[in-house]
Design a protein around this motif. Structure first.
Motif, PDB file in Angstrom:
ATOM      1  N   LEU A   1       0.729  -1.273  -0.141  1.00 26.25           N
ATOM      2  CA  LEU A   1       0.172  -0.028   0.073  1.00 26.25           C
ATOM      3  C   LEU A   1       0.820   1.203   0.060  1.00 26.25           C
ATOM      4  O   LEU A   1       0.476   2.268  -0.510  1.00 26.25           O
ATOM      5  N   GLU A   2       1.996   1.090   0.703  1.00 21.33           N
ATOM      6  CA  GLU A   2       3.120   2.254   0.654  1.00 21.33           C
ATOM      7  C   GLU A   2       3.377   2.755  -0.804  1.00 21.33           C
ATOM      8  O   GLU A   2       3.587   3.774  -1.239  1.00 21.33           O
ATOM      9  N   GLN A   3       3.697   1.674  -1.559  1.00 18.27           N
ATOM     10  CA  GLN A   3       4.202   2.058  -2.962  1.00 18.27           C
ATOM     11  C   GLN A   3       2.953   2.438  -3.785  1.00 18.27           C
ATOM     12  O   GLN A   3       3.272   3.271  -4.601  1.00 18.27           O
ATOM     13  N   ALA A   4       1.697   1.920  -3.527  1.00 16.01           N
ATOM     14  CA  ALA A   4       0.565   2.596  -3.966  1.00 16.01           C
ATOM     15  C   ALA A   4       0.378   4.126  -3.630  1.00 16.01           C
ATOM     16  O   ALA A   4       0.037   4.912  -4.568  1.00 16.01           O
ATOM     17  N   ARG A   5       0.613   4.355  -2.377  1.00 21.54           N
ATOM     18  CA  ARG A   5       0.369   5.693  -2.154  1.00 21.54           C
ATOM     19  C   ARG A   5       1.376   6.456  -2.623  1.00 21.54           C
ATOM     20  O   ARG A   5       1.242   7.699  -3.306  1.00 21.54           O
ATOM     21  N   ASP A   6       2.539   6.053  -2.855  1.00 17.23           N
ATOM     22  CA  ASP A   6       3.762   6.917  -3.413  1.00 17.23           C
ATOM     23  C   ASP A   6       3.325   7.187  -5.018  1.00 17.23           C
ATOM     24  O   ASP A   6       3.536   8.276  -5.576  1.00 17.23           O
ATOM     25  N   ALA A   7       2.602   5.992  -5.647  1.00 18.84           N
ATOM     26  CA  ALA A   7       2.392   6.170  -7.171  1.00 18.84           C
ATOM     27  C   ALA A   7       1.339   7.331  -7.245  1.00 18.84           C
ATOM     28  O   ALA A   7       1.257   7.982  -8.016  1.00 18.84           O
ATOM     29  N   VAL A   8       0.479   7.059  -6.356  1.00 21.56           N
ATOM     30  CA  VAL A   8      -0.927   8.116  -6.462  1.00 21.56           C
ATOM     31  C   VAL A   8      -0.399   9.547  -6.198  1.00 21.56           C
ATOM     32  O   VAL A   8      -0.735  10.469  -6.955  1.00 21.56           O
ATOM     33  N   ARG A   9       0.673   9.715  -5.259  1.00 21.74           N
ATOM     34  CA  ARG A   9       0.982  11.046  -4.846  1.00 21.74           C
ATOM     35  C   ARG A   9       1.804  11.400  -6.325  1.00 21.74           C
ATOM     36  O   ARG A   9       1.671  12.679  -6.407  1.00 21.74           O
ATOM     37  N   GLN A  10       2.743  10.717  -6.825  1.00 20.57           N
ATOM     38  CA  GLN A  10       3.610  11.317  -7.973  1.00 20.57           C
ATOM     39  C   GLN A  10       2.587  11.296  -9.093  1.00 20.57           C
ATOM     40  O   GLN A  10       2.830  12.540  -9.793  1.00 20.57           O
TER      41      GLN A  10
END
Length: 430
Positions: free
Chosen positions: A165-174
């Motif tokens: 989920l942390e990787q997903a959050r990073d992708a959404v932020r980017q």
């Protein structure tokens, strides 16, 4: 026989080289103009490059009018999303591809997900977001792995399969706040991760009528064993063994037909290549991952390498609403294509590396050019995916052996390619 015509192919990649090569083989084609083309189309029999960019709609229209082009075929998605078909038709020119409105099936993933939901076409659960906090809140209610997609066109690189989920959050932020894909990422689709085997299912459509092309399977990840980041595609083979005759019939009934009927009913009838990217699970159930509104790359290369019938005839039949009269013929031999990529791909690539070995005896294999250009009389790298080397064989394993034998004769500094294209089919073959 009717008079031979000039055909214009828009684009510069491996898909366009393969289309131009196949169209040039037709007795009814006098010449194929490729705009802008590459180092492969520059030397292909009956082909001629013209330095007009695929996004220069005004320039392409002027080129077609000046050259007396009888049919234009659109390769890449960007000119379709810009309305090249609408503008050519308004000028009275024949062109094969969907209108700008119909091309939204590819140019907006959010539009497509909503369309699939409206028409009860199987796809993964999803949410669409333009604001960061609601997207993060949605992720908090989910589990990994999970998929984050930029809504718009991102050259095959706007998809992140997040393992946490942390990787997903990073992708959404980017995408939403970091401008990772520009305007294409101003809206994101977050959807459930699907297990299974991917297949590419492509049809030639006109309204509600369609004919199916040979199936294929792409390999998206950069490294062997389907590891590493997603790419535009590192190789493909045809046919896709996972698509059994029974599954093929169900895909037509549950995906292709309701999609074409839905587009027609909503006032955006679809004409052109409709590509359904599917995930097929171990039970034979499938869901739509995405639609493309043009041929795939690298799937086109092995598909046309198996095609025995006339491509021009097929496209003209679609435009003339006589698809029911088309006799599509394919060799029973599988074809397999290996993408050879430049140093740095899928990140920042190095350009200008001289390519050697293309004049070697490739023993029946064909090297379709993509990211190449001519420099001082010889081909050099000019993009991420440089070549797709395709061969046929009595089975997928033989096609694979022949393709890799040819790949090993071609060299440039920093070349990279996967060594396992077709591995799923070969495992299935036993």
């Amino acid at each position: 026989m009717s008079q031979a015509i000039k055909v214009l192919v828009i684009g510069s990649g491996g898909r366009e080289h393969a289309m131009a090569w196949k169209l040039a083989a037709s007795e009814r084609v006098a010449e194929v103009i490729v705009a802008p083309g590459n180092a492969g189309t520059e030397v292909e029999d009956k082909c001629r490059n013209m330095d007009v960019a695929a996004e220069d709609i005004t320039g392409l229209l002027a080129l077609a009018q000046r050259e007396g082009v009888g049919l234009t075929v659109v390769g890449p998605e960007v000119p379709l999303s810009m309305g090249v078909v609408d503008q050519f038709r308004a000028a009275g020119l024949r062109i094969f591809g969907p209108t700008q409105a119909a091309a939204r099936l590819e140019s907006s993933k959010a539009y497509t997900k909503d369309f699939l939901a409206r028409h009860d076409i199987p796809t993964a659960d999803y949410g669409v977001f333009t604001q960061l906090q609601p997207a993060l809140d949605f992720l908090d209610s989910r589990s990994a792995p999970i998929v984050v997609k930029a809504d718009g066109l991102a050259a095959g690189k706007g998809v992140v399969v997040a393992q946490s989920l942390e990787q997903a959050r990073d992708a959404v932020r980017q995408m939403l706040t970091g401008n990772a894909h520009g305007s294409a990422g101003a809206r994101v689709v977050i959807e459930s991760f699907l297990e299974g085997e991917e297949a590419s299912f492509i049809v030639v459509a006109q309204g509600r009528r369609y004919v199916t092309l040979a199936t294929s399977q792409d390999h998206k990840r950069i490294f062997d064993g389907d590891q590493g980041p997603n790419t535009g595609g590192m190789g493909a083979y045809s046919p896709a063994a996972v698509v059994t005759p029974e599954i093929h019939a169900r895909i037509c009934r549950q995906v292709i037909e309701p999609t074409l009927a839905g587009m027609d009913a909503e006032g955006n009838p679809f004409g052109g290549f409709l590509y359904a990217g599917l995930m097929i699970d171990s039970r034979g159930d499938f869901k739509v991952l995405e639609f493309n509104t043009r041929l795939g790359d690298p799937e086109t290369q092995p598909i046309v390498y198996r095609m025995e019938s006339d491509l021009l005839e097929l496209l003209e039949a679609a435009l003339d609403d006589r698809l029911g009269q088309v006799d599509l013929r394919w060799t029973s031999q599988p074809a397999l294509g290996v993408v050879m990529a430049a140093h740095g791909y899928p990140g920042t690539v190095r350009k200008g590396d001289p390519i050697s070995g293309l004049d070697a005896d490739l023993c029946g294999a064909k090297a379709f050019h993509a990211g190449t250009a001519m420099h001082k009389g010889g081909p050099v790298t000019s993009g991420g995916r440089v070549l797709c080397v395709v061969a046929r064989g009595a089975d997928v394993q033989l096609a694979q052996q022949r393709a890799y034998a040819a790949v090993h004769k071609i060299r440039w500094d920093g070349v990279q390619f996967r060594s396992d294209i077709g591995h799923r089919a070969i495992t299935r073959q036993g």
